[in-house]
Design an enzyme around this catalytic site. Structure first.
Site, PDB file in Angstrom:
ATOM      1  N   ASN A   9     -20.319   3.247 -19.853  1.00 13.02           N
ATOM      2  CA  ASN A   9     -19.029   3.189 -20.557  1.00 13.02           C
ATOM      3  C   ASN A   9     -18.927   1.779 -21.135  1.00 13.02           C
ATOM      4  O   ASN A   9     -18.649   0.834 -20.409  1.00 13.02           O
ATOM      5  CB  ASN A   9     -17.887   3.467 -19.573  1.00 13.02           C
ATOM      6  CG  ASN A   9     -16.518   3.277 -20.212  1.00 13.02           C
ATOM      7  OD1 ASN A   9     -16.404   3.097 -21.428  1.00 13.02           O
ATOM      8  ND2 ASN A   9     -15.472   3.321 -19.392  1.00 13.02           N
ATOM      9  N   LYS A  11     -16.748   0.617 -22.954  1.00 13.83           N
ATOM     10  CA  LYS A  11     -15.355   0.213 -23.144  1.00 13.83           C
ATOM     11  C   LYS A  11     -15.207  -0.399 -24.553  1.00 13.83           C
ATOM     12  O   LYS A  11     -15.920   0.016 -25.469  1.00 13.83           O
ATOM     13  CB  LYS A  11     -14.916  -0.739 -22.030  1.00 13.83           C
ATOM     14  CG  LYS A  11     -15.193  -0.126 -20.642  1.00 13.83           C
ATOM     15  CD  LYS A  11     -14.515  -0.810 -19.507  1.00 13.83           C
ATOM     16  CE  LYS A  11     -14.829  -0.082 -18.210  1.00 13.83           C
ATOM     17  NZ  LYS A  11     -14.154  -0.641 -17.049  1.00 13.83           N
ATOM     18  N   HIS A  95      -9.580   7.895 -17.868  1.00 17.17           N
ATOM     19  CA  HIS A  95     -10.012   6.618 -17.293  1.00 17.17           C
ATOM     20  C   HIS A  95      -8.775   5.837 -16.833  1.00 17.17           C
ATOM     21  O   HIS A  95      -7.722   5.900 -17.488  1.00 17.17           O
ATOM     22  CB  HIS A  95     -10.800   5.819 -18.337  1.00 17.17           C
ATOM     23  CG  HIS A  95     -11.518   4.655 -17.724  1.00 17.17           C
ATOM     24  ND1 HIS A  95     -10.871   3.484 -17.403  1.00 17.17           N
ATOM     25  CD2 HIS A  95     -12.809   4.501 -17.326  1.00 17.17           C
ATOM     26  CE1 HIS A  95     -11.752   2.657 -16.841  1.00 17.17           C
ATOM     27  NE2 HIS A  95     -12.932   3.244 -16.790  1.00 17.17           N
ATOM     28  N   GLU A  97      -7.989   2.901 -17.164  1.00 18.63           N
ATOM     29  CA  GLU A  97      -7.448   1.990 -18.184  1.00 18.63           C
ATOM     30  C   GLU A  97      -6.569   2.752 -19.180  1.00 18.63           C
ATOM     31  O   GLU A  97      -5.616   2.191 -19.719  1.00 18.63           O
ATOM     32  CB  GLU A  97      -8.614   1.250 -18.871  1.00 18.63           C
ATOM     33  CG  GLU A  97      -9.239   0.228 -17.918  1.00 18.63           C
ATOM     34  CD  GLU A  97     -10.723  -0.041 -18.117  1.00 18.63           C
ATOM     35  OE1 GLU A  97     -11.280   0.331 -19.167  1.00 18.63           O
ATOM     36  OE2 GLU A  97     -11.335  -0.622 -17.191  1.00 18.63           O
ATOM     37  N   GLU A 166     -13.468   6.634  -9.559  1.00 22.72           N
ATOM     38  CA  GLU A 166     -13.454   5.213  -9.903  1.00 22.72           C
ATOM     39  C   GLU A 166     -12.246   4.543  -9.235  1.00 22.72           C
ATOM     40  O   GLU A 166     -11.138   4.557  -9.800  1.00 22.72           O
ATOM     41  CB  GLU A 166     -13.354   5.040 -11.418  1.00 22.72           C
ATOM     42  CG  GLU A 166     -14.530   5.611 -12.177  1.00 22.72           C
ATOM     43  CD  GLU A 166     -14.780   4.867 -13.491  1.00 22.72           C
ATOM     44  OE1 GLU A 166     -15.933   4.491 -13.719  1.00 22.72           O
ATOM     45  OE2 GLU A 166     -13.825   4.642 -14.259  1.00 22.72           O
ATOM     46  N   GLY A 172     -14.502  -3.518 -12.615  1.00 17.12           N
ATOM     47  CA  GLY A 172     -14.585  -4.832 -13.256  1.00 17.12           C
ATOM     48  C   GLY A 172     -14.285  -5.987 -12.323  1.00 17.12           C
ATOM     49  O   GLY A 172     -14.114  -7.129 -12.771  1.00 17.12           O
ATOM     50  N   SER A 210     -17.876  -1.334 -10.523  1.00 15.78           N
ATOM     51  CA  SER A 210     -18.800  -2.413 -10.155  1.00 15.78           C
ATOM     52  C   SER A 210     -20.128  -1.887  -9.604  1.00 15.78           C
ATOM     53  O   SER A 210     -20.742  -2.518  -8.746  1.00 15.78           O
ATOM     54  CB  SER A 210     -18.149  -3.378  -9.158  1.00 15.78           C
ATOM     55  OG  SER A 210     -17.020  -4.009  -9.761  1.00 15.78           O
TER      56      SER A 210
END
Ligand code: 13P
Length: 250
Positions: A9, A11, A95, A97, A166, A172, A210
């Site tokens: 991904n 991003k 996701h 985010e 996730e 991250g 991560s």
């Protein structure tokens, strides 16, 4: 045994020149590809570029989002049919985010999964708890609620989805879930899917957060971890290829 899936991904990263170098480097290392399926989920403006670069190769193309709507007055959105025209095979939906910065609800994520499936695109449905939710002992409740919405709306074809666990606190941050923590949640998700349909044994449940060249093998060795959704490390070809190699060896 399921074929593992390693999906990058990117991003909101990349650029025409950088994408070219990254995809070529990944493809160079995939030549001896056996075992794992590999995909890259790229920003929408680069779908055409990466489609051209990956045509006829084992690297599959993915999008990072998809509209829940078929067409019409939805400024800025991209439909599943449009993605399909660019050879998109996977679309990330839900996701964290998008849930966090764009207010996406469980119901909307379920609609997006439905739109992808209707166009022949495999949705990679993301679920995961925040740190506060984990610390409050609510991990299971949260991920089950998120997945339940998708199962409810897509029941008959739920075995066609990919799930990605996730944990938000691991994304991250360099703080990976331990293999035991991840496996425990994956087992919960597997049981939930199996309760919906016996076909769910073949649903891939990826881990994301991560995951990197150093920790991938240990995570991927767990029975219900069928691959990875890789953020930062997918931008580094050597690291990404190491993760692909770890999946293959499993
Ligand atoms: P990182 O691998 O950068 O933690 O990101 C994970 C992720 O969000 C993949 O979708």
């Amino acid at each position: 045994m399921k074929t593992p899936l390693i999906a990058g991904n990117w991003k909101m990263n990349g650029g025409v020149e950088a994408n070219d170098a990254l995809v070529r480097a990944v493809l160079g290392g995939l030549q001896a590809s056996g075992g794992a399926e590999v995909a890259v989920c790229v920003p929408a403006p680069y779908l055409a570029q990466v489609q051209t670069l990956t045509a006829g190769t084992p690297l599959a193309l993915g999008a990072q989002d998809v509209s829940a709507h078929d067409k019409g007055a939805y400024t800025g959105e991209v439909s599943a049919a449009m993605l399909r025209e660019f050879g998109v095979r996977y679309a990330i939906v839900g996701h964290s985010e998008r849930r966090q910065y764009h207010g996406e609800s469980d119901a909307l994520v379920a609609e997006k999964a439905r739109a992808a499936l209707a166009a022949g695109i495999t949705p990679i449905v993301c679920v995961g708890e925040t740190l506060a939710e984990r610390e409050a002992g609510r991990t299971e409740e949260v991920v089950k609620r998120q997945l339940a919405a998708v199962i409810h709306l897509n029941g008959h074809c739920i075995s066609e989805i990919v799930v990605a666990y996730e944990p938000v606190w691991a994304i991250g941050t360099g703080q990976t879930a331990t293999p035991e923590q991840a496996q425990a949640v994956h087992a919960v998700l597997r049981a939930q899917l199996l309760a919906a349909t016996a076909q769910a044994a073949r649903v891939k449940i990826l881990y994301g957060g991560s995951m990197n060249a150093a920790n991938a093998a240990e995570l991927l060795a767990r029975p219900d971890i069928d691959g990875g959704l890789i953020g930062g490390a997918s931008l580094k070809p050597a690291d990404f290829l190491t993760i692909v190699g770890a999946a293959r060896a499993d």
